[in-house]
Design an enzyme around this catalytic site. Structure first.
Site, PDB file in Angstrom:
ATOM      1  N   SER A  36       0.843  -1.204   0.000  1.00  0.00           N
ATOM      2  CA  SER A  36       0.000   0.000   0.000  1.00  0.00           C
ATOM      3  C   SER A  36       0.871   1.243   0.000  1.00  0.00           C
ATOM      4  O   SER A  36       1.660   1.458   0.937  1.00  0.00           O
ATOM      5  CB  SER A  36      -0.890   0.026   1.244  1.00  0.00           C
TER       6      SER A  36
ATOM      7  N   HIS B 139      -1.415  -1.361  -4.143  1.00  0.00           N
ATOM      8  CA  HIS B 139      -2.661  -1.041  -3.440  1.00  0.00           C
ATOM      9  C   HIS B 139      -2.721   0.469  -3.192  1.00  0.00           C
ATOM     10  O   HIS B 139      -1.812   1.046  -2.593  1.00  0.00           O
ATOM     11  CB  HIS B 139      -2.673  -1.818  -2.118  1.00  0.00           C
TER      12      HIS B 139
ATOM     13  N   ASP C 226      -4.820   3.477  -1.518  1.00  0.00           N
ATOM     14  CA  ASP C 226      -5.825   3.738  -0.484  1.00  0.00           C
ATOM     15  C   ASP C 226      -6.386   5.148  -0.619  1.00  0.00           C
ATOM     16  O   ASP C 226      -5.711   6.127  -0.292  1.00  0.00           O
ATOM     17  CB  ASP C 226      -5.195   3.579   0.904  1.00  0.00           C
TER      18      ASP C 226
ATOM     19  N   MET D 260      -8.948   7.961   0.560  1.00  0.00           N
ATOM     20  CA  MET D 260      -9.723   8.334   1.757  1.00  0.00           C
ATOM     21  C   MET D 260     -10.243   9.756   1.620  1.00  0.00           C
ATOM     22  O   MET D 260      -9.513  10.645   1.175  1.00  0.00           O
ATOM     23  CB  MET D 260      -8.829   8.270   2.995  1.00  0.00           C
TER      24      MET D 260
ATOM     25  N   HIS E  59      -8.514   0.922  -3.403  1.00  0.00           N
ATOM     26  CA  HIS E  59      -9.406   0.720  -2.252  1.00  0.00           C
ATOM     27  C   HIS E  59     -10.068   2.059  -1.913  1.00  0.00           C
ATOM     28  O   HIS E  59      -9.418   2.967  -1.406  1.00  0.00           O
ATOM     29  CB  HIS E  59      -8.540   0.202  -1.087  1.00  0.00           C
TER      30      HIS E  59
ATOM     31  N   MET F 239     -12.116   4.250   0.242  1.00  0.00           N
ATOM     32  CA  MET F 239     -12.702   4.470   1.569  1.00  0.00           C
ATOM     33  C   MET F 239     -13.365   5.838   1.519  1.00  0.00           C
ATOM     34  O   MET F 239     -12.892   6.814   2.123  1.00  0.00           O
ATOM     35  CB  MET F 239     -11.606   4.389   2.640  1.00  0.00           C
TER      36      MET F 239
ATOM     37  N   MET G 108     -11.159  -6.073   6.319  1.00  0.00           N
ATOM     38  CA  MET G 108     -10.341  -5.091   7.041  1.00  0.00           C
ATOM     39  C   MET G 108      -9.879  -5.719   8.353  1.00  0.00           C
ATOM     40  O   MET G 108     -10.696  -6.194   9.141  1.00  0.00           O
ATOM     41  CB  MET G 108     -11.142  -3.820   7.358  1.00  0.00           C
TER      42      MET G 108
ATOM     43  N   GLY H  42      -8.591   3.880   7.760  1.00  0.00           N
ATOM     44  CA  GLY H  42      -8.332   5.305   7.958  1.00  0.00           C
ATOM     45  C   GLY H  42      -6.855   5.636   8.109  1.00  0.00           C
ATOM     46  O   GLY H  42      -6.430   6.712   7.716  1.00  0.00           O
TER      47      GLY H  42
ATOM     48  N   GLY I  20      -2.585   4.063   8.267  1.00  0.00           N
ATOM     49  CA  GLY I  20      -1.590   3.001   8.226  1.00  0.00           C
ATOM     50  C   GLY I  20      -1.001   2.818   9.623  1.00  0.00           C
ATOM     51  O   GLY I  20      -1.225   3.636  10.523  1.00  0.00           O
TER      52      GLY I  20
ATOM     53  N   ASP J  87      -6.216  -6.548   4.996  1.00  0.00           N
ATOM     54  CA  ASP J  87      -5.668  -5.192   4.892  1.00  0.00           C
ATOM     55  C   ASP J  87      -5.623  -4.557   6.274  1.00  0.00           C
ATOM     56  O   ASP J  87      -6.668  -4.311   6.887  1.00  0.00           O
ATOM     57  CB  ASP J  87      -6.573  -4.380   3.956  1.00  0.00           C
ATOM     58  N   GLY J  88      -4.408  -4.294   6.736  1.00  0.00           N
ATOM     59  CA  GLY J  88      -4.230  -3.599   8.013  1.00  0.00           C
ATOM     60  C   GLY J  88      -3.396  -4.416   8.982  1.00  0.00           C
ATOM     61  O   GLY J  88      -3.746  -5.543   9.321  1.00  0.00           O
ATOM     62  N   GLY J  89      -2.238  -3.867   9.356  1.00  0.00           N
ATOM     63  CA  GLY J  89      -1.398  -4.530  10.350  1.00  0.00           C
ATOM     64  C   GLY J  89      -0.730  -5.801   9.854  1.00  0.00           C
ATOM     65  O   GLY J  89      -0.359  -6.670  10.641  1.00  0.00           O
TER      66      GLY J  89
ATOM     67  N   GLY K 234       1.367  -1.934   4.183  1.00  0.00           N
ATOM     68  CA  GLY K 234       1.810  -0.548   4.032  1.00  0.00           C
ATOM     69  C   GLY K 234       3.065  -0.297   4.831  1.00  0.00           C
ATOM     70  O   GLY K 234       4.188  -0.345   4.317  1.00  0.00           O
ATOM     71  N   SER K 235       2.881  -0.065   6.127  1.00  0.00           N
ATOM     72  CA  SER K 235       4.031   0.345   6.932  1.00  0.00           C
ATOM     73  C   SER K 235       5.093  -0.745   7.049  1.00  0.00           C
ATOM     74  O   SER K 235       6.279  -0.434   7.101  1.00  0.00           O
ATOM     75  CB  SER K 235       3.578   0.823   8.309  1.00  0.00           C
TER      76      SER K 235
HETATM   77  C1  DX5 Z   1      -6.058   1.307   6.121  1.00  0.00           C
HETATM   78  C2  DX5 Z   1      -5.737   1.066   4.666  1.00  0.00           C
HETATM   79  C3  DX5 Z   1      -4.590   0.145   4.530  1.00  0.00           C
HETATM   80  C4  DX5 Z   1      -3.314   0.681   5.077  1.00  0.00           C
HETATM   81  C5  DX5 Z   1      -2.604  -0.457   5.678  1.00  0.00           C
HETATM   82  O1  DX5 Z   1      -7.131   2.133   6.228  1.00  0.00           O
HETATM   83  O2  DX5 Z   1      -6.838   0.503   3.975  1.00  0.00           O
HETATM   84  O3  DX5 Z   1      -4.422  -0.323   3.190  1.00  0.00           O
HETATM   85  O4  DX5 Z   1      -2.484   1.290   4.138  1.00  0.00           O
HETATM   86  O5  DX5 Z   1      -1.483   0.017   6.345  1.00  0.00           O
HETATM   87  P1  DX5 Z   1      -0.655  -0.884   7.314  1.00  0.00           P
HETATM   88  O6  DX5 Z   1      -0.136  -2.043   6.505  1.00  0.00           O
HETATM   89  O7  DX5 Z   1       0.418   0.030   7.775  1.00  0.00           O
HETATM   90  O8  DX5 Z   1      -1.563  -1.340   8.424  1.00  0.00           O
HETATM   91 ZN    ZN Z   2      -6.422  -0.502   1.888  1.00  0.00          ZN
END
Ligand code: DX5
Ligand code: ZN
Length: 226
Positions: free
Chosen positions: A9, A34, A36, A38, A67, A69, A138, A143, A145, A176-178, A198-199
């Site tokens: 991401s 990916h 994101d 928002m 994605h 959001m 999710m 919202g 990363g 997606d997430g963590g 992402g991170s």
């Molecule tokens: C969160 C996004 C994710 C985000 C994930 O709202 O949809 O795609 O980038 O980031 P990490 O991998 O850092 O949790």
């Molecule tokens: Zn995402």
């Protein structure tokens, strides 16, 4: 070979050098990028819109897993198609007419995915399963990363996998997430085959290596689970 897809991401990328960051994960063997999106309304944060997707499109030919959001996603389908998105993932919570929206995305020539927030039950997407190419579970509240993986979502992934088997329909199952090397293993064992990260990728000095490591961990887990 397991059907694992790694989708870094760009939300956590360094936007001063987005091109190099994308090139790095491509070099590391990423399958999809990916994106994101928002809007500060559906989620508390604002990220970017079609212009950044169009910029990424110029850097890579990899599929752009986009994605949304955002509220009122139906109003933006063509903008993201024109920007070069290959798939639009929309939240079941963001629209009243999910089936119509999925149709609209496909009519526009893209693949359609559907996402649900941690508190949204699988029932919200059960009837749309045969019509989508991907379901995104999710594993954090959307919202931001860098949030912690919600371990209870593993059971949701397991139940989704069973539901798909029962209905004989096989969309990608994306988490997606963590996601990092540890949670990726758990998610794959539970039935996910697409890992958004992402991170855990972009906080590394060498994002290409991070992608390779993530894939190695995920493919090992998939081989054990098979
Ligand atoms: C969160 C996004 C994710 C985000 C994930 O709202 O949809 O795609 O980038 O980031 P990490 O991998 O850092 O949790
Ligand atoms: Zn995402």
């Amino acid at each position: 070979m397991p059907n694992i897809r790694i989708a870094p991401s760009i939300l956590s990328a360094d936007f001063r050098r987005l091109q190099q960051q994308v090139e790095a994960v491509v070099e590391g063997g990423a399958d999809w990028i990916h994106c994101d999106v928002m809007d500060g309304h559906f989620v508390p944060n604002i990220s970017f819109g079609p212009m950044v997707v169009a910029a990424v499109r110029k850097v890579t030919e990899l599929p752009l897993d986009t994605h949304l959001m955002i509220s009122r996603p139906e109003q933006y389908v063509n903008s993201f198609r024109d920007a070069g998105a290959d798939r639009l993932i929309v939240h079941a919570e963001a629209t009243v007419h999910l089936h119509r929206l999925v149709d609209q995305i496909k009519q526009a020539g893209m693949q359609a995915g559907v996402a649900i927030n941690p508190a949204t039950p699988l029932q919200a997407i059960e009837e749309i399963l045969p019509d989508v190419d991907l379901v995104l579970i999710m594993t954090v509240n959307p919202g931001f990363g860098g949030q912690a993986f919600i371990a209870n979502m593993l059971d949701k992934v397991r139940r989704l996998k069973r539901l798909c088997e029962a209905r004989q329909t096989f969309p990608h199952i994306e988490v997606d997430g963590g996601i990092d090397e540890t949670t990726a293993v758990d998610a794959v064992k539970a039935g996910a085959n697409v890992l958004v990260a992402g991170s855990s990728v972009f906080s590394q000095a060498d994002p290409a290596r991070a992608v390779r490591q993530l894939r190695k961990a995920a493919e090992r887990a998939a081989a054990v689970a098979a």
